[in-house]
Write a protein that holds these residues in place. Structure first.
Motif: not given
Length: 573
Positions: A203-209, A213-215, A243-248
């Protein structure tokens, strides 16, 4: 390709002089015995994982140490050698015994030849799909990284190979080390209309989007099938965060349950998870999340011929793991009746290159993508007098070559090398090429370091990695094996708690002093500061060392003294 066509091609390959271990007739019999996997039911899934960019056939030795602790002890995947064969009822001294274990590796590798190779895998995929209409091919990740050509093309060679192979969906781990922008570029452009990247836990680190696709759902013979993605949960810890600064990432068990429920609500009669958790994590997740029919797992490189069946509040879940380096393909067939899975069959098929003719189209693609790099890859650096491999909880012999090079080239007292599981095997008497070195070292943060460290810091590093590997709770295992150690000796008690596993540290016969400073060489630092500082790439250092040596004696592998592991079937006696 039907059975008759397959055997005709195999016979033609033998007549054309391609490597076969036996005469064509006996080779056909051997291929039929290995690849006789009759279709079953009405839903079929084909599964590959952890190919690590190995497009050509290779040798690959399975581990002789794969220790499980606590509830994970003495059960798959933590079985090696004879204990593995006994548990899965595999006859010793057979082709399958060689595929699944390290036993008498040199002898049987010479007899049965190399494994994997996408051209040979493509032949097998076509054969399996010919008897399984609508079968999905799922890729568990760690596909775009692990070779020089993949690194130099930023994974493009593997992207093209995956599309040609007919992959339908994949999830991620080492792919992310090309950077989030590169991953999205491939997802949105190269893969558009071909391959779906699925990951419910990115997910995105800012809004959790959701980033991907999850599936995805597909209809197979009128049955709606959902494939949920589970990327490696600890990517920003095991690899550079920048390398994935904007992803959680994370395991995100609660979200997994919601995703399963959503897929079921959408009408999915079969729900599978395409996972890069590692098998121990998958087993725990299977016991806690309801509604998953199967978890097709990767990351820990375990080739497991029979699924583990795990009970949970909603029924039972199959957990599989399909090895690495293109060496295996998992075949999961479901018989779906009245909206649910009534029965299944599973086979994990080893890809023996000399039993599977190369697919011409895939072979041409591989030749074309390698062509710009062929002269660099094939440079002969030195001859290996012994078997060189990397696989297992502690140092392998190729790890030792890297450690010895670090100590010699950096004038260090101690060397550390990451506990990576990927890396091919070199047979005694073979030349070590630049490609072989890159098979062990090709990453996007390859910098060599020389760091002054106090003895107390050295112990802390070993304790932290040991807890990552041997923590009794799989959810706290963050990937990889034990850091490889050169120069110093130590003991390890996997059953102890953190802070108490590592002892008896010594250098040149003298105890390591907690307050003394030592020169420690290493590589693959994950910090931004290390990236900014730069440094020589590890493959350049190792290549220089090997060129000067010209011949490498079988290295004396520096292994720790293990304590309190009596009776553990993850250690070969």
């Amino acid at each position: 390709m039907n059975r008759r066509e397959f055997l005709q091609v195999l016979s033609a390959a033998g007549a054309a002089g391609l490597a076969l271990p036996l005469d064509p007739a006996r080779a056909e019999q051997a291929a039929e015995a290995i690849y006789d996997a009759p279709a079953f039911g009405n839903v079929s899934l084909l599964h590959i994982t952890d190919c690590h960019a190995q497009l050509r056939p290779i040798y690959f030795r399975e581990p002789n140490v794969n220790i499980g602790m606590g509830d994970m002890a003495n059960r798959p995947p933590h079985l090696v050698g004879e204990a593995f064969l006994k548990h899965f009822a595999i006859a010793p001294a057979t082709r399958l015994a060689h595929a699944f274990t390290f036993l008498d590796f040199e002898r049987y590798a010479a007899l049965y030849g190399k494994v994997g190779g996408f051209a040979h895998l493509a032949t097998l995929v076509k054969r399996l799909r010919a008897t399984r209409p609508g079968a999905l091919l799922l890729d568990g990740g760690d596909t775009w990284q692990g070779s020089g050509a993949a690194m130099w093309t930023q994974g493009q060679d593997m992207v093209e190979a995956a599309k040609l192979l007919g992959v339908d969906a994949m999830t991620l781990h080492w792919e992310c080390t090309y950077g989030q922008d590169r991953v999205k570029e491939i997802a949105d452009k190269d893969f558009a209309g071909h391959i779906d990247i699925v990951a419910q836990n990115i997910k995105t680190t800012d809004f959790g989007d959701p980033v991907f696709k999850p599936y995805v759902t597909r209809a197979i013979n009128g049955v709606k099938v959902a494939v949920i993605g589970q990327a490696f949960p600890y990517t920003p810890i095991a690899n550079p965060r920048y390398m994935v600064a904007d992803w959680s990432f994370g395991i995100q068990e609660d979200n997994m349950q919601k995703t399963v429920d959503a897929a079921r609500a959408e009408g999915a009669q079969v729900v599978v998870v395409l996972s890069h958790n590692g098998m121990d994590v998958d087993l725990k997740m299977a016991s806690r999340v309801r509604g998953i029919d199967a978890i097709l797992g990767g990351h820990t490189h375990d080739g497991i011929p029979t699924p583990s069946i795990v009970g949970n509040g909603g029924g039972k879940t199959l957990v599989t793991n399909a090895g690495s380096n293109g060496k295996f393909i998992g075949v999961l067939d479901f018989d779906v009746r009245d909206g649910h899975v009534a029965d299944f069959r599973y086979r994990l098929l080893p890809v023996f290159a000399n039993l599977l003719p190369a697919d011409a189209e895939m072979d041409a693609l591989i030749t074309r993508t390698r062509a710009p790099f062929e002269s660099r890859l094939t440079e002969k650096l030195a001859v290996s007098e012994g078997l060189l491999y990397r696989r297992g909880n502690f140092n392998g012999s190729f790890d030792q070559v890297i450690l010895d090079a670090l100590i010699a080239e950096k004038d260090a007292e101690i060397a550390f090398s990451p506990g990576f599981r990927w890396g091919t095997t070199i047979m005694p008497g073979e030349s070590i090429t630049m490609e072989n070195v890159l098979d062990q070292t090709a990453i996007t943060y390859p910098y060599v370091t020389l760091t002054p460290m106090k003895g107390s810091q050295i112990k802390q590093i070993l304790e932290d990695v040991g807890d990552n590997l041997f923590n009794a709770d799989p959810y706290y295992q963050q990937g990889g094996d034990m850091v490889r150690v050169g120069g110093m000796s130590y003991s390890c008690d996997p059953a102890a708690t953190i802070g108490n596993r590592i002892g008896d540290m010594s250098l040149n016969g003298k105890p390591i002093d907690a307050e003394k400073t030592y020169k420690v060489a290493g590589w693959a630092p994950v910090s931004e500061a290390a990236r900014d500082a730069g440094g020589e790439p590890i493959w350049a250092l190792v290549a220089r060392h090997l060129r000067a040596k010209k011949s490498i004696a079988a290295p004396k592998v520096n292994l720790p003294q293990l304590k309190n592991v009596q009776g553990n079937l993850g250690i070969a006696s």
